[in-house]
Write a protein that holds these residues in place. Structure first.
Motif, PDB file in Angstrom:
ATOM      1  N   PRO A 168       0.815  -1.200   0.000  1.00 46.30           N
ATOM      2  CA  PRO A 168       0.000   0.000   0.000  1.00 46.30           C
ATOM      3  C   PRO A 168       0.857   1.261   0.000  1.00 46.30           C
ATOM      4  N   LEU A 169       0.274   2.330  -0.433  1.00 45.52           N
ATOM      5  CA  LEU A 169       0.961   3.608  -0.589  1.00 45.52           C
ATOM      6  C   LEU A 169       1.437   4.133   0.756  1.00 45.52           C
ATOM      7  N   TRP A 170       0.669   3.998   1.822  1.00 43.97           N
ATOM      8  CA  TRP A 170       1.056   4.527   3.124  1.00 43.97           C
ATOM      9  C   TRP A 170       2.290   3.820   3.663  1.00 43.97           C
ATOM     10  N   GLU A 171       2.427   2.488   3.361  1.00 40.35           N
ATOM     11  CA  GLU A 171       3.614   1.759   3.829  1.00 40.35           C
ATOM     12  C   GLU A 171       4.857   2.213   3.054  1.00 40.35           C
ATOM     13  N   ARG A 172       4.687   2.477   1.766  1.00 41.17           N
ATOM     14  CA  ARG A 172       5.840   2.941   0.976  1.00 41.17           C
ATOM     15  C   ARG A 172       6.276   4.330   1.447  1.00 41.17           C
ATOM     16  N   ALA A 173       5.306   5.180   1.816  1.00 42.16           N
ATOM     17  CA  ALA A 173       5.645   6.512   2.317  1.00 42.16           C
ATOM     18  C   ALA A 173       6.363   6.402   3.645  1.00 42.16           C
ATOM     19  N   LEU A 174       5.885   5.504   4.524  1.00 40.95           N
ATOM     20  CA  LEU A 174       6.535   5.298   5.814  1.00 40.95           C
ATOM     21  C   LEU A 174       7.928   4.736   5.636  1.00 40.95           C
ATOM     22  N   ALA A 175       8.114   3.828   4.688  1.00 42.71           N
ATOM     23  CA  ALA A 175       9.431   3.249   4.419  1.00 42.71           C
ATOM     24  C   ALA A 175      10.393   4.327   3.899  1.00 42.71           C
ATOM     25  N   ALA A 176       9.909   5.235   3.083  1.00 37.85           N
ATOM     26  CA  ALA A 176      10.771   6.314   2.575  1.00 37.85           C
ATOM     27  C   ALA A 176      11.217   7.209   3.703  1.00 37.85           C
ATOM     28  N   ILE A 177      10.321   7.505   4.662  1.00 37.63           N
ATOM     29  CA  ILE A 177      10.685   8.355   5.800  1.00 37.63           C
ATOM     30  C   ILE A 177      11.693   7.646   6.670  1.00 37.63           C
ATOM     31  N   VAL A 178      11.460   6.363   6.909  1.00 38.31           N
ATOM     32  CA  VAL A 178      12.378   5.605   7.757  1.00 38.31           C
ATOM     33  C   VAL A 178      13.737   5.485   7.068  1.00 38.31           C
ATOM     34  N   ASN A 179      13.773   5.298   5.772  1.00 43.04           N
ATOM     35  CA  ASN A 179      15.051   5.232   5.047  1.00 43.04           C
ATOM     36  C   ASN A 179      15.816   6.550   5.163  1.00 43.04           C
ATOM     37  N   LYS A 180      15.070   7.636   5.192  1.00 45.70           N
ATOM     38  CA  LYS A 180      15.725   8.938   5.351  1.00 45.70           C
ATOM     39  C   LYS A 180      16.343   9.056   6.729  1.00 45.70           C
ATOM     40  N   LEU A 181      15.742   8.421   7.715  1.00 42.59           N
ATOM     41  CA  LEU A 181      16.253   8.498   9.081  1.00 42.59           C
ATOM     42  C   LEU A 181      17.439   7.557   9.292  1.00 42.59           C
ATOM     43  N   GLY A 182      17.703   6.675   8.390  1.00 36.70           N
ATOM     44  CA  GLY A 182      18.874   5.825   8.514  1.00 36.70           C
ATOM     45  C   GLY A 182      18.546   4.356   8.728  1.00 36.70           C
ATOM     46  N   VAL A 183      17.336   4.026   8.934  1.00 34.18           N
ATOM     47  CA  VAL A 183      16.995   2.622   9.117  1.00 34.18           C
ATOM     48  C   VAL A 183      16.713   2.060   7.739  1.00 34.18           C
ATOM     49  N   THR A 184      17.315   0.924   7.425  1.00 33.77           N
ATOM     50  CA  THR A 184      17.145   0.370   6.087  1.00 33.77           C
ATOM     51  C   THR A 184      15.818  -0.345   5.961  1.00 33.77           C
TER      52      THR A 184
END
Length: 192
Positions: A168-184
């Motif tokens: 889902p789109l919300w999970e991809r958005a959350l994953a992008a934010i988390v990737n920006k924070l440094g968590v892979t």
């Protein structure tokens, strides 16, 4: 004794027989202060130039005739021509020297460019490594390489097809934010 003998038989004191001008006779008759004299007009001579005076004095001293003046003129002309030729030769020599200096400048600029190129090539990585080894330094190869990641894009999918990622789109958005924070993303997927 007798009277002196005059060979011309002319009495000595007779003014009529003297050879004098009428102007002198008139002045004698009227006396020294008889008639005022007319003012004498003195004409000013026009001054001659230096060249005229010098040429006349030279001609008088050398006793030159017309041919002598012609020879002097030709000599002066010859001296002027020789002076002109000397100046022209000097100008030609100066132009040759300028051309030589310009060639020398071009050669020096080419040598300078060559030295700049050599300086750049001496600072190449291989040269730096060689100089470092010469001074006792060693280059350590990296111990581990970063792991390669799988591509998230399917290159074999047809153009215009729906995305291959079905999350889902919300999970991809959350994953992008988390990737920006440094968590892979892999770490996030492991928690699910």
């Amino acid at each position: 004794m007798g009277t002196p003998i005059n060979p011309l038989h002319v009495p000595a004191n007779d003014e009529a027989h003297d050879l004098t001008s009428t102007k002198i006779l008139t002045r004698r008759r009227l006396g020294a202060h008889g008639v005022p004299h007319a003012p004498v007009l003195v004409r000013r001579r026009r001054t001659r130039g230096f060249v005229q005076v010098a040429s006349s004095v030279t001609a008088e001293r050398l006793r030159l005739n017309t041919f002598g003046h012609a020879y002097l003129g030709l000599g002066a002309l010859l001296i002027a021509v020789l002076f002109y030729l000397a100046m022209a030769a000097q100008a030609t020599q100066a132009s040759y020297q300028i051309a030589q200096l310009q060639d020398q400048q071009r050669q020096l600029i080419a040598e300078q460019d060559q030295l700049k190129y050599q300086e750049v090539t001496m600072q190449a990585p291989a040269q730096v490594q060689q100089q470092a080894a010469h001074s006792g330094m060693q280059r350590i190869p990296p111990s581990t390489l970063a792991p390669a990641q799988q591509l998230a894009i399917n290159l074999e999918a047809p153009i215009g097809a729906p995305p291959t990622d079905q999350t889902p789109l919300w999970e991809r958005a959350l994953a992008a934010i988390v990737n920006k924070l440094g968590v892979t993303r892999d770490a996030m997927a492991a928690t699910h």
